[in-house]
Scaffold this motif. Structure first.
Motif, PDB file in Angstrom:
ATOM      1  N   ASP A  68      26.771   7.352 -36.234  1.00  0.00           N
ATOM      2  CA  ASP A  68      27.448   7.867 -37.423  1.00  0.00           C
ATOM      3  C   ASP A  68      27.083   7.046 -38.650  1.00  0.00           C
TER       4      ASP A  68
ATOM      5  N   ASN B 269      27.841  13.050 -41.668  1.00  0.00           N
ATOM      6  CA  ASN B 269      27.778  13.106 -40.206  1.00  0.00           C
ATOM      7  C   ASN B 269      27.841  14.542 -39.706  1.00  0.00           C
TER       8      ASN B 269
ATOM      9  N   LYS C 195      24.887  16.310 -37.534  1.00  0.00           N
ATOM     10  CA  LYS C 195      25.152  16.886 -36.213  1.00  0.00           C
ATOM     11  C   LYS C 195      24.779  18.365 -36.187  1.00  0.00           C
TER      12      LYS C 195
ATOM     13  N   ARG D  73      21.114  18.760 -35.740  1.00  0.00           N
ATOM     14  CA  ARG D  73      20.678  18.467 -34.371  1.00  0.00           C
ATOM     15  C   ARG D  73      21.154  19.532 -33.388  1.00  0.00           C
TER      16      ARG D  73
ATOM     17  N   GLY E 276      25.219  19.245 -30.708  1.00  0.00           N
ATOM     18  CA  GLY E 276      25.518  18.654 -29.414  1.00  0.00           C
ATOM     19  C   GLY E 276      25.188  19.525 -28.223  1.00  0.00           C
TER      20      GLY E 276
END
Length: 135
Positions: free
Chosen positions: A19, A90, A94, A97, A100
């Motif tokens: 983070d 953050n 995320k 990406r 998760g």
């Protein structure tokens, strides 16, 4: 004066390794999270690596114990309350990406309490950007 919409519960100090955070105006990344570390007062500790060389106090080792690796004087071990989490950055990282790898979590998939926390965090992050002048 403080921002009138405080973050709720654990979300305020929730951090994960990787983070982005700010400490005393310096940007950094969370490199280590631990509790009850050898030779230190009990409780939770966060190890960060500053972006700026020389902004820190160590290289990821504290009192002879290595917790993470970073360049000399670029690491710092702190209590969570000393760290400001960059929630908006953050969240964007995320999302880039792929969030998760789990199923997408939309408004309908959230409980009302979780959605309220999410919105409070979003509004807080947005207000912080406005207060910081977008920097």
């Amino acid at each position: 004066s403080s921002f009138p919409l405080p973050l709720k519960g654990e979300m305020q100090n929730h951090m994960e390794v990787g983070d982005r955070v700010v400490v005393d105006g310096y940007y950094a990344e969370v490199s280590f999270i631990g509790e009850n570390l050898q030779g230190l007062p009990s409780g939770k500790w966060i190890g960060i690596t500053y972006d700026e060389p020389g902004a820190g106090k160590n290289d990821g080792s504290v009192k002879g114990v290595r917790y993470w690796r970073c360049p000399k004087n670029q690491g710092h071990l702190l209590r969570p309350e000393k760290i400001r989490v960059c929630h908006a950055e953050n969240a964007m990282r995320k999302a880039e990406r792929g969030g998760g790898g789990g199923p997408p979590i939309g408004h309908a998939a959230r409980g009302h309490e979780l959605n309220d926390q999410y919105m409070a965090n979003f509004e807080y992050a947005y207000a912080q950007l406005a207060l910081d002048g977008g920097s």
